[in-house]
Design an enzyme around this catalytic site. Structure first.
Site, mmCIF file in Angstrom:
data_model
loop_
_atom_site.group_PDB
_atom_site.id
_atom_site.type_symbol
_atom_site.label_atom_id
_atom_site.label_comp_id
_atom_site.label_asym_id
_atom_site.label_seq_id
_atom_site.Cartn_x
_atom_site.Cartn_y
_atom_site.Cartn_z
ATOM 1 C CD GLU A 124 24.335 28.034 77.712
ATOM 2 O OE1 GLU A 124 24.563 26.854 77.902
ATOM 3 O OE2 GLU A 124 23.465 28.442 76.905
ATOM 4 C CB ILE A 131 18.093 31.301 77.731
ATOM 5 C CG1 ILE A 131 17.210 32.533 77.829
ATOM 6 C CG2 ILE A 131 17.258 30.035 77.685
ATOM 7 C CD1 ILE A 131 16.325 32.735 76.604
ATOM 8 C CD GLU A 185 25.037 42.793 69.287
ATOM 9 O OE1 GLU A 185 26.252 42.721 69.125
ATOM 10 O OE2 GLU A 185 24.446 42.247 70.231
ATOM 11 C CG ASP A 196 22.331 39.382 67.652
ATOM 12 O OD1 ASP A 196 23.484 39.332 68.121
ATOM 13 O OD2 ASP A 196 21.323 38.987 68.272
ATOM 14 C CE LYS A 200 22.186 36.493 70.001
ATOM 15 N NZ LYS A 200 21.294 37.561 70.458
HETATM 16 N N1 HSE Z 1 21.918 42.637 70.858
HETATM 17 C C1 HSE Z 1 21.663 41.319 71.317
HETATM 18 C C2 HSE Z 1 20.163 41.168 71.514
HETATM 19 C C3 HSE Z 1 22.416 41.077 72.603
HETATM 20 O O1 HSE Z 1 19.468 42.191 71.514
HETATM 21 O O2 HSE Z 1 19.686 40.047 71.651
HETATM 22 C C4 HSE Z 1 22.382 39.657 73.081
HETATM 23 O O3 HSE Z 1 23.041 38.791 72.222
#
Ligand code: HSE
Length: 405
Positions: A124, A131, A185, A196, A200
């Site tokens: 999750e 969230i 990160e 990133d 996702k």
């Molecule tokens: N570096 C990521 C962000 C951390 O800023 O969303 C959360 O996944």
């Protein structure tokens, strides 16, 4: 009592310890078992701290201990996380992780392995920080065919863009703030170049469509080229610039992309600012739903990890079915994706305006206070391919940003 081990005592790992310390009693009641942290794997020692005696440096201590039923992986990165998680699952332990790189790359395989071993692989916290979005996609929205997911999926870039917009803040200084707050990160290009957010949207798309969406196939642009001048224009238009991850089904095709976009007040993601994330989902039955909350940071992310630990503890010996086959979903190219485009040209001569009109037809001129010697406009809705062909005929384009229609 259920014994767990935590791999990694960084921002999220220490958050998990803090959440279990803060809400341990109520978590135990909701879980039906006390959750006990038996080991924490880290390269460092933490002398003089309450977790000092739990630290181990060898993963085999955890793998070989039959008392450990759940492993929390919050190290980040693909290796050695992947090897440790795989080994834990093979040893009959459930795994809860916040590691989007691991999930995007090996999610399908680790889910299949967990099913065989009658354990759970829960993630999750890998998307949207605190969230709830993975569980809703996997459970609450199963009656729907998902048509679109569009999200602000990266807290760091949303924080930077919000501060640049609302306070005129400097990009680099704001990035440093985001790092200090534990949002960014380890390698900040993962945030600012969109990698990133790309992982996702790959995870969300894989779950939504039940097949492997490879993040390498997703067209990705970050925010590193966005300047204060672009933001001035966006403000003049009543828009905000957001880094959006989108995947859309059109007939039998799915396309996905991560790019900065200008959005207007009529879009539900317009008001998602600072470190918050928002994920808009359109299903063919439910219509539109939106998930909103803290998208990064120690405690919000740890909250999602601990909720997974409770779920894993409630399902010891049973696998929670998750449809994500390793069969690759071939994404269609983005060339037919249609948007308006905002364009700036470093030339304000009348001839340039005529040329733009000749190439793009009717465009809307945009003027921003204090910006001189350039011409900026918004096209009509056109597809990516047409825009690329048309814009190649114009010199001195200094920036282009997609505009959500
Ligand atoms: N570096 C990521 C962000 C951390 O800023 O969303 C959360 O996944």
């Amino acid at each position: 009592m259920i014994n767990i081990a935590i791999l990694g005592y960084g921002t999220i790992g220490s958050g998990v310890v803090e959440v279990l310390g803060l809400n341990g009693d109520s978590i135990s009641k909701k879980c039906g078992h006390e959750i006990n942290i038996k080991y924490i794997l880290d390269l460092k020692d933490f002398p003089g701290t309450p977790i000092e005696n739990k630290i181990v440096h060898d993963f085999n201590v955890i793998a070989n201990d039959p008392e450990i039923k759940i492993v929390v992986e919050v190290m980040g990165g693909v290796e050695p996380a992947y090897s440790f998680v795989k080994e834990a699952i093979l040893r009959g332990k459930s795994v809860c992780t916040s590691n989007k790189e691991l999930v995007a790359k090996h999610g399908a395989e680790l889910l299949a392995l967990s099913k065989e071993q009658k354990v759970n692989f829960l993630f999750e916290a890998s998307v949207g920080g605190g969230i709830p979005i993975i569980r809703p996609l996997n459970q609450s929205l199963t009656a729907d065919e998902i048509e679109e997911i569009t999200g602000i999926l990266n807290g760091t870039t949303n924080y930077i863009l919000s501060k640049m917009t609302d306070e005129g803040a400097d990009f680099d200084a704001t990035l440093k703030e985001a790092q200090a707050k534990g949002y960014a990160e380890r390698h900040p290009e993962a945030d600012v170049e969109g990698y990133d957010a790309c992982r996702k949207i790959a995870i969300l798309s894989s779950l939504a469509f039940g097949m492997q969406v490879d993040f390498e196939d997703i067209y990705t642009e970050g925010i590193s080229k966005i300047t204060q001048t672009d933001i001035k224009y966006a403000k003049a238009m009543g828009a905000r610039i957001k880094l959006l991850g989108t995947s859309k089904r059109e007939g039998n095709h799915v396309y996905a992309m991560v790019t900065p976009m200008m959005i207007f007040q009529n879009h539900p993601l317009y008001s998602v600012n600072d470190v918050f994330n928002g994920i808009f989902v359109r299903g063919n039955v439910i219509g539109d739903v939106m998930f909103y909350g803290s998208g990064a940071g120690k405690l919000p992310t740890a909250s999602a990890v601990v909720a997974d630990v409770v779920d894993a503890a409630k399902h010891l010996g049973t696998n929670i079915m998750t449809i994500w086959s390793s069969k690759k979903l071939e994404l269609s190219s983005i060339t037919h994706a249609k948007h308006k485009f905002f364009v700036r040209i470093a030339d304000s001569d009348a001839k340039v305006k005529d040329k733009v009109k000749e190439i793009f037809g009717d465009v809307e001129e945009v003027v921003a206070e204090g910006v001189e010697n350039e011409y900026a406009f918004i096209t009509q809705p056109i597809d990516e391919d047409t825009f690329a062909k048309n814009s190649s005929k114009i010199d001195h384009i200094v920036s282009k940003i997609r505009v959500r229609v």
